[in-house]
Design a protein around this motif. Structure first.
Motif, PDB file in Angstrom:
ATOM      1  N   LEU A   1       0.865  -1.057  -0.034  1.00  0.00           N
ATOM      2  CA  LEU A   1      -0.015  -0.303   0.105  1.00  0.00           C
ATOM      3  C   LEU A   1       0.925   1.228   0.015  1.00  0.00           C
ATOM      4  N   LEU A   2       1.926   1.365   0.844  1.00  0.00           N
ATOM      5  CA  LEU A   2       2.683   2.496   0.897  1.00  0.00           C
ATOM      6  C   LEU A   2       3.517   2.787  -0.426  1.00  0.00           C
ATOM      7  N   GLU A   3       3.939   1.643  -0.901  1.00  0.00           N
ATOM      8  CA  GLU A   3       4.671   1.761  -1.965  1.00  0.00           C
ATOM      9  C   GLU A   3       4.124   1.832  -3.580  1.00  0.00           C
ATOM     10  N   ARG A   4       2.710   1.059  -3.529  1.00  0.00           N
ATOM     11  CA  ARG A   4       2.200   0.882  -4.889  1.00  0.00           C
ATOM     12  C   ARG A   4       0.901   1.581  -4.888  1.00  0.00           C
ATOM     13  N   GLY A   5       0.297   1.731  -3.665  1.00  0.00           N
ATOM     14  CA  GLY A   5      -1.076   2.447  -3.785  1.00  0.00           C
ATOM     15  C   GLY A   5      -2.048   1.379  -3.795  1.00  0.00           C
ATOM     16  N   TYR A   6      -3.308   1.940  -3.271  1.00  0.00           N
ATOM     17  CA  TYR A   6      -4.495   0.935  -3.083  1.00  0.00           C
ATOM     18  C   TYR A   6      -4.831   0.117  -4.273  1.00  0.00           C
TER      19      TYR A   6
ATOM     20  N   PHE B   1       0.874   8.997   4.982  1.00  0.00           N
ATOM     21  CA  PHE B   1      -0.444   9.993   4.790  1.00  0.00           C
ATOM     22  C   PHE B   1      -0.968   9.793   3.455  1.00  0.00           C
ATOM     23  N   PHE B   2      -0.074   9.640   2.286  1.00  0.00           N
ATOM     24  CA  PHE B   2      -0.624   9.616   1.074  1.00  0.00           C
ATOM     25  C   PHE B   2      -1.342   8.065   0.899  1.00  0.00           C
ATOM     26  N   THR B   3      -1.085   7.175   1.636  1.00  0.00           N
ATOM     27  CA  THR B   3      -1.826   5.897   1.676  1.00  0.00           C
ATOM     28  C   THR B   3      -2.829   6.204   2.338  1.00  0.00           C
TER      29      THR B   3
END
Length: 219
Positions: free
Chosen positions: A29-34, A109-111
């Motif tokens: 999630l942190l590296e690639r997104g939802y 935060f962006f996650t």
């Protein structure tokens, strides 16, 4: 003589595997997104069989809902660590701005933003997120008060200024996520620091638009 470690129980092995899956999901999630955090992506990262992952989390939705707690824990751990590293001798209200700005520009935060958007149409995810966001906000507010110390902690204005700081920097971070204009963002943060110095009486009001450096205690 070699001492043999006791064999782990089935419950311990199950808990360890579950923790590994959730940790890898949070990393993804942190590296690639939802959107890119699929069961296949998580399974590949864990090195486990797909059946093992799905035994613990039969659906992607269940996996991602459970992983939100991991993401919040990562964000809180980073936040506490950043708070511990704040240099002594600086104005603490200004330090809170730096602390908030680093948190609101972090992968965690962006996650969280990614998850908020997904939760708009996913009631189960939204329910978990509401609970976890309450937890993160409660803990961060506690840390902000701890960082502020006196004389700010007992000043009724300080809590309002911290809330304004979080709201302003959250909006700034969300806007900059699309534009990527780092210089403009940093300029706004500097102006807000100066505004805070004026609001708490460290600078006269006519210094609000002055481009000179802040006093050493508030720089």
């Amino acid at each position: 003589m070699t001492v043999q470690r006791p064999r782990r129980t089935q419950a311990e092995r199950r808990a360890s595997t579950r923790a590994r899956i959730l940790a890898c999901t949070a990393e993804c999630l942190l590296e690639r997104g939802y959107a890119a955090t699929t069961v296949s992506a998580v399974q590949e990262r864990t090195g486990l069989a797909r059946g093992t992952v799905q035994h613990h989390f039969p659906t992607r939705a269940e996996l991602l809902i459970a992983a939100t707690t991991e993401v919040v824990d990562i964000r809180l751990a980073r936040f506490r660590h950043e708070a511990e590293l704040l240099p002594p001798g600086r104005d603490r209200l200004q330090s809170v701005v730096d602390l908030a700005w680093r948190d609101l520009n972090s992968p965690a935060f962006f996650t969280a933003l990614d998850l908020w958007v997904a939760a708009r149409t996913d009631a189960d995810l939204r329910e978990r997120l509401v609970h976890e966001e309450r937890r993160v906000f409660t803990e961060m507010r506690r840390l902000y008060v701890e960082v502020l110390g006196e004389p700010y902690a007992s000043d009724p204005r300080a809590q309002i200024l911290v809330e304004f700081t979080i709201d302003l920097l959250t909006g700034l971070s969300m806007t900059a996520m699309l534009t990527g204009t780092l210089g403009e963002r940093e300029a706004v943060v500097r102006r807000w620091k100066r505004a805070l110095a004026v609001l708490v009486g460290q600078l006269p009001s006519d210094d609000l638009l002055d481009g000179s450096p802040l006093p050493a205690a508030a720089n």
